[in-house]
Write a protein that holds these residues in place. Structure first.
Motif, short mmCIF file in Angstrom:
data_model
loop_
_atom_site.label_atom_id
_atom_site.label_comp_id
_atom_site.label_asym_id
_atom_site.label_seq_id
_atom_site.Cartn_x
_atom_site.Cartn_y
_atom_site.Cartn_z
N TYR A 299 0.85 -1.18 0.00
CA TYR A 299 0.00 0.00 0.00
C TYR A 299 0.89 1.23 0.00
O TYR A 299 2.08 1.16 0.32
CB TYR A 299 -0.93 0.01 1.22
N SER A 300 0.30 2.36 -0.35
CA SER A 300 1.03 3.63 -0.39
C SER A 300 0.53 4.51 0.75
O SER A 300 -0.66 4.85 0.80
CB SER A 300 0.82 4.33 -1.73
N PRO A 301 1.38 4.88 1.71
CA PRO A 301 0.94 5.70 2.84
C PRO A 301 0.41 7.07 2.37
O PRO A 301 0.99 7.69 1.47
CB PRO A 301 2.20 5.87 3.69
N TYR A 330 6.38 0.25 10.98
CA TYR A 330 7.50 0.67 10.13
C TYR A 330 7.89 2.09 10.51
O TYR A 330 7.15 2.81 11.19
CB TYR A 330 7.12 0.59 8.64
N TYR A 331 9.08 2.46 10.08
CA TYR A 331 9.56 3.82 10.33
C TYR A 331 9.32 4.66 9.09
O TYR A 331 9.61 4.21 7.96
CB TYR A 331 11.05 3.81 10.71
N GLY A 332 8.81 5.86 9.28
CA GLY A 332 8.45 6.73 8.18
C GLY A 332 9.65 7.39 7.53
O GLY A 332 9.92 8.57 7.76
N THR A 333 10.36 6.63 6.71
CA THR A 333 11.49 7.17 5.95
C THR A 333 11.11 7.23 4.48
O THR A 333 10.26 6.48 4.02
CB THR A 333 12.74 6.31 6.14
N SER A 334 11.76 8.10 3.75
CA SER A 334 11.42 8.32 2.36
C SER A 334 11.64 7.05 1.53
O SER A 334 12.69 6.40 1.64
CB SER A 334 12.27 9.45 1.77
#
Length: 524
Positions: A299-301, A330-334
């Motif tokens: 999925y795409s956040p 998960y960690y919100g990294t690019s």
């Protein structure tokens, strides 16, 4: 899934990257943790591993790593049960399972930071290999806590969670399996006498205190001492009880704590923990069955604020009665951040590998023991040129200098080398997907020692593909030649071919020394 086809007989020392046994499902790593497993439990684990491998699902590919005086691969990925059994056979002595690390407390025992390093290296090794990967962690204790204590600082917990998130992101699940056996919970917080026996490595059948001879005979260096130590424990329940009392000063909570850690590690990566049971073989079978069955959902956040903070994931089913194992956070990294390459298994602690492109899987597939790849099927003829001789200054300058990636031309004494010529041949139509009549083909070769260190490696590109014009158009061949200097002490040569436009791969590894009577079916 892959089922081997019947191949025509190949010329001597010519190999094709098609395995001779079936391949089904994802990759499995058996992590045999000697450091965190008691000696008598090690004997039991080895017996159970033998039984499991002898009846494992056909085509399932395993690699075996041992954590003793370091992290070592003792068998690369293969579905061949004979190779897997040979790797754990006590009749075959192995330098990475020394008696020193089987008969006493080991350095690093119970150290969570050490296990962080172990799983970081395993993650880097598996990074870039396609599909789901499963790590089956067999140990008596699982010192990889995500729960804070008075002795542990918050940064350790954060590093553990980030490391596990990295594994989950790369589709790597962990299945902790306890080697302790059945553990009884008593009202006074102490294990029972039978529970103590199981903690020492004996269950109702092969762990019975009256059973003094292991089912799998122990021979070879150190075997007698190992069997004697296990026998002393098995035939002296009083000693077992005394050992248990000395270990439970902090309370039986240490066992509950390690079980909770196993549960959380499995939960964060989409695996499952197995403990307080004597059927280790069946636990291995269940872990393999579950690891073989999975769905891939993406999925795409909608939250585009990539601030690096922890984010939770929740997956639910409309129909009740099911238990889901999946990545929980998960960690919100690019997503544009570059992935790191698979580092050498023996890389120095703390070394940061250079960044590689997401679309370049060559480094992952060129690792010692990596699985055979056959997206591109090719043949390679490996031919030694002349006799071994002392390396010239030019050859010494070109040799890779182990796992740190640096070249110490002036500090290293000359070594004996054998030059090999490698002749590649591949059917041209396999590159049609790239939309080019003259694709860019990359070929690579690397020599490895018994510890998995790369002794030398070369990569070459051929834009024209070396077309063999005399071949009929539908079966036109691309032919490429490459040479590599192999230092003395190498135990294998790994070769690969990659379509640069599509990143499709083919690779395999052959053992040294080569013999003229070897055939393509020996490639693995």
């Amino acid at each position: 899934d892959f089922s081997p086809a019947a191949l025509p007989e190949q010329p001597a020392i010519t190999f094709v990257n098609l395995p001779y046994t079936p391949e089904r499902g994802p990759l499995f790593v058996l992590l045999y943790d000697l450091v965190n497993t008691e000696v008598a439990d090690q004997i039991f684990v080895r017996q159970q591993l033998v039984k499991f491998i002898a009846s494992k699902p056909e085509g399932t590919r395993f690699a075996i790593f041992v954590f003793s005086d370091g992290l070592h691969m003792v068998q690369g990925f293969t579905s061949d049960e004979k190779q897997l059994l040979a790797a754990i056979n006590p009749q075959r002595s192995h330098p990475h399972v020394p008696m020193l690390f089987r008969l006493g407390a080991q350095y690093g025992q119970g150290d969570g930071k050490t296990m962080q390093g172990v799983f970081t290296y395993l993650g880097r090794y598996l990074d870039g290999l396609p599909g789901r990967k499963n790590i089956v962690w067999i140990a008596g204790d699982f010192p990889l806590s995500l729960f804070a204590s008075n002795e542990e600082v918050e940064s350790y917990q954060a590093k553990t969670r980030r490391m596990l998130d990295t594994l989950a992101r790369d589709q790597i699940s962990i299945y902790p399996i306890s080697a302790r056996g059945l553990v009884d919970h008593q009202e006074n917080g102490m294990p029972s006498a039978t529970s103590v026996g199981s903690n020492a490595g004996f269950n109702a059948d092969s762990r019975d205190p009256n059973h003094t001879v292991p089912e799998y005979p122990l021979t070879g260096p150190g075997s007698s001492a190992e069997a004697t130590a296990a026998g002393n424990l098995a035939n002296n329940p009083g000693a077992l009880n005394e050992a248990a009392r000395s270990k439970t000063g902090a309370g039986f909570s240490s066992i509950l704590s390690t079980q909770a850690s196993a549960d959380e590690v499995a939960r964060m990566t989409g695996g499952r923990a197995f403990y307080s049971r004597n059927d280790l073989r069946l636990a291995l079978a269940e872990a393999t069955s579950e690891g073989n069955s999975y769905y891939t959902i993406s999925y795409s956040p909608t939250n585009q604020n990539y601030n690096g903070r922890l984010r939770q994931i929740d997956v639910s089913l409309a129909r009740r009665g099911y238990t889901l194992s999946y990545r929980r956070c998960y960690y919100g990294t690019s997503p544009e951040a570059h992935r790191k390459p698979s580092a050498s298994l023996m890389a120095a602690a703390g070394a940061e590998p250079e960044v590689r492109s997401v679309s370049d899987s060559l480094s992952a597939h060129m690792q010692h023991g990596a699985p055979t790849a056959h997206q591109i099927v090719f043949a390679a003829h490996l031919h030694p040129i002349g006799r071994p001789g002392m390396a010239t200054p030019e050859q010494m300058a070109s040799l890779s200098q182990g796992s740190d990636g640096e070249r110490h031309k002036d500090a290293r004494a000359p070594v004996k080398v054998q030059t090999f010529s490698i002749d590649y041949a591949v059917i041209a139509r396999q590159f049609a997907a790239g939309g080019s009549a003259s694709p860019t083909i990359e070929v690579a070769a690397a020599a490895y020692d018994a510890d998995g260190r790369m002794l030398n490696g070369v990569v070459n590109r051929s834009v024209e593909g070396g077309v063999a014009a005399e071949a009929p158009a539908p079966k036109k061949l691309f032919k490429i030649q490459q040479s590599i200097d192999v230092p003395d002490g190498a135990v294998s040569i790994r070769v690969a071919m990659r379509d640069v436009q599509t990143d499709r791969m083919g690779c395999f590894e052959v053992a040294l020394p080569l013999a003229p009577e070897l055939r393509a079916s020996a490639a693995h």
